[in-house]
Design a protein around this motif. Sequence first.
Motif, PDB file in Angstrom:
ATOM      1  N   SER A  90       4.656  -3.256 -39.575  1.00 55.57           N
ATOM      2  CA  SER A  90       3.212  -3.311 -39.834  1.00 55.57           C
ATOM      3  C   SER A  90       2.433  -2.711 -38.670  1.00 55.57           C
ATOM      4  CB  SER A  90       2.796  -4.756 -40.086  1.00 55.57           C
ATOM      5  OG  SER A  90       1.416  -4.835 -40.303  1.00 55.57           O
ATOM      6  N   ALA A  91       2.828  -3.051 -37.442  1.00 58.48           N
ATOM      7  CA  ALA A  91       2.156  -2.512 -36.264  1.00 58.48           C
ATOM      8  C   ALA A  91       2.300  -0.991 -36.207  1.00 58.48           C
ATOM      9  CB  ALA A  91       2.718  -3.147 -34.994  1.00 58.48           C
ATOM     10  N   LEU A  92       3.489  -0.487 -36.500  1.00 54.77           N
ATOM     11  CA  LEU A  92       3.704   0.960 -36.474  1.00 54.77           C
ATOM     12  C   LEU A  92       2.923   1.661 -37.582  1.00 54.77           C
ATOM     13  CD1 LEU A  92       7.498   1.120 -35.574  1.00 54.77           C
ATOM     14  CD2 LEU A  92       5.588   1.963 -34.175  1.00 54.77           C
ATOM     15  N   ARG A  93       2.834   1.046 -38.755  1.00 54.52           N
ATOM     16  CA  ARG A  93       2.025   1.651 -39.837  1.00 54.52           C
ATOM     17  C   ARG A  93       0.557   1.725 -39.418  1.00 54.52           C
ATOM     18  NH1 ARG A  93       5.421  -1.522 -43.006  1.00 54.52           N
ATOM     19  NH2 ARG A  93       3.819  -3.103 -43.279  1.00 54.52           N
ATOM     20  N   ASN A  94       0.059   0.681 -38.778  1.00 54.90           N
ATOM     21  CA  ASN A  94      -1.322   0.664 -38.307  1.00 54.90           C
ATOM     22  C   ASN A  94      -1.564   1.782 -37.301  1.00 54.90           C
ATOM     23  OD1 ASN A  94      -3.473  -0.387 -36.252  1.00 54.90           O
ATOM     24  ND2 ASN A  94      -3.811  -1.564 -38.128  1.00 54.90           N
ATOM     25  N   VAL A  95      -0.655   1.936 -36.350  1.00 54.93           N
ATOM     26  CA  VAL A  95      -0.782   2.992 -35.351  1.00 54.93           C
ATOM     27  C   VAL A  95      -0.592   4.367 -35.999  1.00 54.93           C
ATOM     28  CG1 VAL A  95       0.219   3.947 -33.229  1.00 54.93           C
ATOM     29  CG2 VAL A  95      -0.132   1.481 -33.453  1.00 54.93           C
ATOM     30  N   GLY A  96       0.281   4.457 -36.994  1.00 57.17           N
ATOM     31  CA  GLY A  96       0.469   5.718 -37.707  1.00 57.17           C
ATOM     32  C   GLY A  96      -0.818   6.191 -38.365  1.00 57.17           C
ATOM     33  N   GLU A  97      -1.533   5.274 -38.988  1.00 57.02           N
ATOM     34  CA  GLU A  97      -2.820   5.620 -39.610  1.00 57.02           C
ATOM     35  C   GLU A  97      -3.807   6.112 -38.551  1.00 57.02           C
ATOM     36  OE1 GLU A  97      -3.686   5.789 -42.782  1.00 57.02           O
ATOM     37  OE2 GLU A  97      -1.784   5.044 -43.559  1.00 57.02           O
ATOM     38  N   LEU A  98      -3.832   5.434 -37.416  1.00 61.31           N
ATOM     39  CA  LEU A  98      -4.712   5.834 -36.313  1.00 61.31           C
ATOM     40  C   LEU A  98      -4.329   7.223 -35.796  1.00 61.31           C
ATOM     41  CD1 LEU A  98      -6.881   5.225 -34.151  1.00 61.31           C
ATOM     42  CD2 LEU A  98      -5.075   4.064 -32.837  1.00 61.31           C
ATOM     43  N   ALA A  99      -3.040   7.466 -35.630  1.00 58.93           N
ATOM     44  CA  ALA A  99      -2.572   8.754 -35.113  1.00 58.93           C
ATOM     45  C   ALA A  99      -2.900   9.894 -36.069  1.00 58.93           C
ATOM     46  CB  ALA A  99      -1.071   8.696 -34.840  1.00 58.93           C
ATOM     47  N   VAL A 100      -2.730   9.678 -37.363  1.00 55.35           N
ATOM     48  CA  VAL A 100      -3.069  10.704 -38.360  1.00 55.35           C
ATOM     49  C   VAL A 100      -4.559  11.016 -38.298  1.00 55.35           C
ATOM     50  CG1 VAL A 100      -3.300  11.133 -40.853  1.00 55.35           C
ATOM     51  CG2 VAL A 100      -1.141  10.271 -39.927  1.00 55.35           C
ATOM     52  N   ALA A 101      -5.390   9.992 -38.285  1.00 59.36           N
ATOM     53  CA  ALA A 101      -6.842  10.201 -38.217  1.00 59.36           C
ATOM     54  C   ALA A 101      -7.223  10.935 -36.935  1.00 59.36           C
ATOM     55  CB  ALA A 101      -7.568   8.861 -38.305  1.00 59.36           C
ATOM     56  N   ASN A 137      -4.708  18.294 -44.206  1.00 61.69           N
ATOM     57  CA  ASN A 137      -4.510  17.223 -45.180  1.00 61.69           C
ATOM     58  C   ASN A 137      -3.042  16.842 -45.346  1.00 61.69           C
ATOM     59  OD1 ASN A 137      -7.257  16.954 -45.678  1.00 61.69           O
ATOM     60  ND2 ASN A 137      -7.233  18.536 -47.246  1.00 61.69           N
ATOM     61  N   SER A 138      -2.135  17.630 -44.773  1.00 57.76           N
ATOM     62  CA  SER A 138      -0.702  17.330 -44.842  1.00 57.76           C
ATOM     63  C   SER A 138      -0.218  16.504 -43.658  1.00 57.76           C
ATOM     64  CB  SER A 138       0.098  18.635 -44.916  1.00 57.76           C
ATOM     65  OG  SER A 138      -0.204  19.340 -46.102  1.00 57.76           O
ATOM     66  N   ILE A 139      -1.071  16.258 -42.699  1.00 58.09           N
ATOM     67  CA  ILE A 139      -0.668  15.436 -41.554  1.00 58.09           C
ATOM     68  C   ILE A 139      -0.411  14.022 -42.057  1.00 58.09           C
ATOM     69  CG2 ILE A 139      -1.410  14.470 -39.343  1.00 58.09           C
ATOM     70  CD1 ILE A 139      -2.997  17.118 -38.977  1.00 58.09           C
ATOM     71  N   ALA A 140       0.732  13.502 -41.674  1.00 61.81           N
ATOM     72  CA  ALA A 140       1.152  12.189 -42.155  1.00 61.81           C
ATOM     73  C   ALA A 140       1.963  11.490 -41.067  1.00 61.81           C
ATOM     74  CB  ALA A 140       1.985  12.352 -43.429  1.00 61.81           C
TER      75      ALA A 140
END
Length: 153
Positions: A90-101, A137-140
């Motif tokens: 969950s923590a990594l998914r949260n940071v992943g969203e931040l990193a993509v943005a 838009n492909s950054i994930a």
Amino acid sequence: MSTLKVVGGAKLDEALAQILAKHKKGLAVGILEGSTYPGGESTATVAFLDEYGSESSPPRPFMRITADTKSDMWTKALAVRLKAGDDMDSALRNVGELAVATMKGVIASGVGPANAESTIKRKGHGQTLRDTKHMMNSIAYEVVDTDEKGAKA
């Protein structure tokens, strides 16, 4: 009950690296394998050529700029999420969203050098790295399993 107190950027990075290694988890951010343009061209190949340049265009290192200027923020965000009680995924998914943005924001803010006049005329605008916005838009991100050394398993 024991507590972990980490002070300073290098100590925080080291502590989080140990935690990630223990959990055998990591985070991949950027253009992930399998992403293609509608015509079939690899988005990762286009991103690589943009990042490092080619014979016909200069480098526009959006990934390196993002990593160099924002990775401390991601490290701190991971520490905050773990301290708040999130499990590792969950923590990594949260940071992943931040990193993509964050990476999309770097692209949207414009990465120099400026386009050539001929490119601006052809595209009808001077925005670098945003011709069709497909790459942006492909950054994930992807939470990945790693080995004990932190390499993707």
